[in-house]
Design an enzyme around this catalytic site. Structure first.
Site, mmCIF file in Angstrom:
data_model
loop_
_atom_site.group_PDB
_atom_site.id
_atom_site.type_symbol
_atom_site.label_atom_id
_atom_site.label_comp_id
_atom_site.label_asym_id
_atom_site.label_seq_id
_atom_site.Cartn_x
_atom_site.Cartn_y
_atom_site.Cartn_z
ATOM 1 N N SER A 39 0.729 -0.956 -0.395
ATOM 2 C CA SER A 39 0.263 0.211 -0.244
ATOM 3 C C SER A 39 0.859 1.423 0.042
ATOM 4 O O SER A 39 0.527 1.909 -0.003
ATOM 5 C CB SER A 39 -0.829 -0.020 0.858
ATOM 6 O OG SER A 39 -0.283 -0.341 2.721
ATOM 7 N N GLY A 40 1.910 0.789 0.384
ATOM 8 C CA GLY A 40 2.673 1.970 0.547
ATOM 9 C C GLY A 40 3.743 2.578 -1.246
ATOM 10 O O GLY A 40 3.224 2.011 -1.950
ATOM 11 N N TYR A 41 4.627 3.951 -1.118
ATOM 12 C CA TYR A 41 4.656 3.783 -2.530
ATOM 13 C C TYR A 41 5.867 3.173 -3.460
ATOM 14 O O TYR A 41 6.074 2.810 -4.760
ATOM 15 C CB TYR A 41 5.521 5.514 -2.484
ATOM 16 C CG TYR A 41 4.825 6.606 -2.228
ATOM 17 C CD1 TYR A 41 3.192 6.559 -2.444
ATOM 18 C CD2 TYR A 41 5.341 7.477 -1.015
ATOM 19 C CE1 TYR A 41 2.768 8.465 -2.139
ATOM 20 C CE2 TYR A 41 4.544 8.737 -1.004
ATOM 21 C CZ TYR A 41 3.403 9.167 -1.452
ATOM 22 O OH TYR A 41 3.010 9.974 -0.608
ATOM 23 N N THR A 42 6.230 2.407 -2.784
ATOM 24 C CA THR A 42 7.710 1.110 -2.896
ATOM 25 C C THR A 42 6.260 0.122 -3.591
ATOM 26 O O THR A 42 7.014 0.119 -4.936
ATOM 27 C CB THR A 42 8.405 1.033 -2.272
ATOM 28 O OG1 THR A 42 8.002 0.532 -0.996
ATOM 29 C CG2 THR A 42 9.633 1.874 -2.198
ATOM 30 N N CYS A 178 18.291 4.958 -1.023
ATOM 31 C CA CYS A 178 17.860 5.438 -2.856
ATOM 32 C C CYS A 178 19.434 7.070 -2.686
ATOM 33 O O CYS A 178 20.181 7.170 -3.781
ATOM 34 C CB CYS A 178 16.872 6.183 -2.939
ATOM 35 S SG CYS A 178 16.003 7.273 -0.683
#
Length: 380
Positions: A39-42, A178
């Site tokens: 459900s997260g961005y990644t 990142c």
């Protein structure tokens, strides 16, 4: 030991000796992927990439807070796609899969790694849990002993430009920070060419977008507080510096690198720009740096050298890389020929996380490294 030289990217659709050669698989089959914490961005980026991947597909997605919802609710860009129509299940209800991607908060993947490894032959962890090989280094940077130290040696650091040969036979790949990704790719040519002064520290000034903070909001990410801010939230001691030092020791085992990293949030959603200040062993000319960069990145499928005398984007710029797996690198040499400024721009959610994870999968499976990652970014 010194890593082997980088090999050119294979032609499209040609096997490269990984765990599953595409030529040996039925033409209609795809590997079924489990995304834990989708459900997260990644997790959303993994769904977007795998939705159109020629050899793999998302089959299960887990979330503790969105059980029963469709993936397109937190990831509306996936409306009307097979990936967007998947429903979240509880982590404990996950079933066996070919590949498990772990998109979990720091500390959770390592605490549960035996279970995820029992469900999937191949595990790719996007967190920080398995990035550092040395337990003492992990405890120094993360403040506590590693929950699963016996697993550290089983994971290969998931940056293909650095560890491609090891990834080809690996079952487990770690995520890469990142900020570390951008800093490592900026430095890698000069480390491999042994051009850096070992007695001088390396100073990495990293600018990042707001998505680096993740999908969960906080007082610091509240729009009135975040918008227009230039906030150095990690002026010293950022944990990703440990990954950069580890990279240098992988190539130069007897080195004792000193990497100092500052991270600053700026008005940007996606992107990382690492500006690394370094000193050379002896004065050099630009042609020497060009030689090192070309030797390092010739044939790399996702690294471009950006150093131009024309146009308005003459050096790496994160804005151009949104949604892509590209890393743009460049450099500028001071007049004395001994101080160099190195730059690398990436999309933090792609080359800094999900894109690099899928690139690792492609290497591990023996597929074309570019599979599913062909999107080239947007302009303007």
């Amino acid at each position: 030991s010194v890593l082997p030289p980088i090999h050119e990217s294979p032609p499209a659709a040609q096997p490269t000796g990984g765990r599953y050669n595409r030529a040996a698989m039925p033409a209609s089959s795809k590997l079924r992927c489990l995304i834990v914490g989708a459900s997260g961005y990644t997790g959303g980026e993994l769904l977007r990439i795998l939705n159109s991947h020629p050899h793999a597909e998302p089959a299960q997605i887990t979330s503790r807070t969105r059980v029963g919802e469709y993936a397109h609710v937190p990831h509306p860009n996936l409306r009307g796609t097979p990936a967007g129509n998947l429903q979240f299940i509880r982590p404990e209800d996950a079933q066996p899969a070919d590949v498990a991607f772990l998109c979990l908060p720091h500390g959770e993947a390592s605490a549960q790694i035996a279970r995820w490894a029992s469900l999937a032959e191949v595990v790719i962890d996007l967190s920080a849990d398995f990035r550092l090989r040395d337990t003492a280094s992990y405890e120094k940077w993360y403040g506590s002993p590693h929950p699963a130290p016996d697993w550290l040696s089983r994971f290969v650091y998931g940056l293909p430009e650095l560890t491609r040969q090891d990834l080809r036979t690996a079952r487990y790949a770690s995520g890469v920070g990142c900020n570390a990704t951008a800093t490592i790719l900026a430095l890698l040519p000069l480390v491999r060419a042994d051009l850096l002064d070992p007695h001088q520290p390396l100073i990495a000034d990293v600018k990042v977008g707001s998505s680096e903070g993740g999908a969960e909001s906080s007082p610091a990410s509240h729009h009135p507080e975040r918008s227009g801010a230039v906030r150095s939230y990690a002026p010293a001691g950022h944990r990703h510096a440990a990954e950069v030092e580890q990279m240098i020791r992988m190539i130069q085992p007897h080195a004792t690198p000193r990497v100092h990293m500052t991270v600053t949030s700026i008005e940007m959603v996606r992107g990382v720009l690492a500006t690394v200040h370094a000193f050379l062993r002896q004065p050099a000319q630009e042609k020497d740096l060009w030689k090192a960069f070309r030797a390092c990145y010739q044939g790399e499928p996702f690294v471009r050298i950006v150093k131009s005398n024309v146009g308005i984007f003459r050096l790496p710029e994160p804005k151009l890389l949104a949604g892509s797996n590209w890393a743009d690198v460049g450099f500028a040499l001071d007049a004395d020929g001994q101080k160099v400024t190195l730059l690398c721009a990436i999309d933090n959610l792609m080359k800094g996380a999900a894109g690099s994870a899928v690139q690792c999968l492609n290497v591990m499976m023996g597929w074309d490294e570019r599979a599913g990652l062909e999107f080239v970014g947007l302009h303007p």
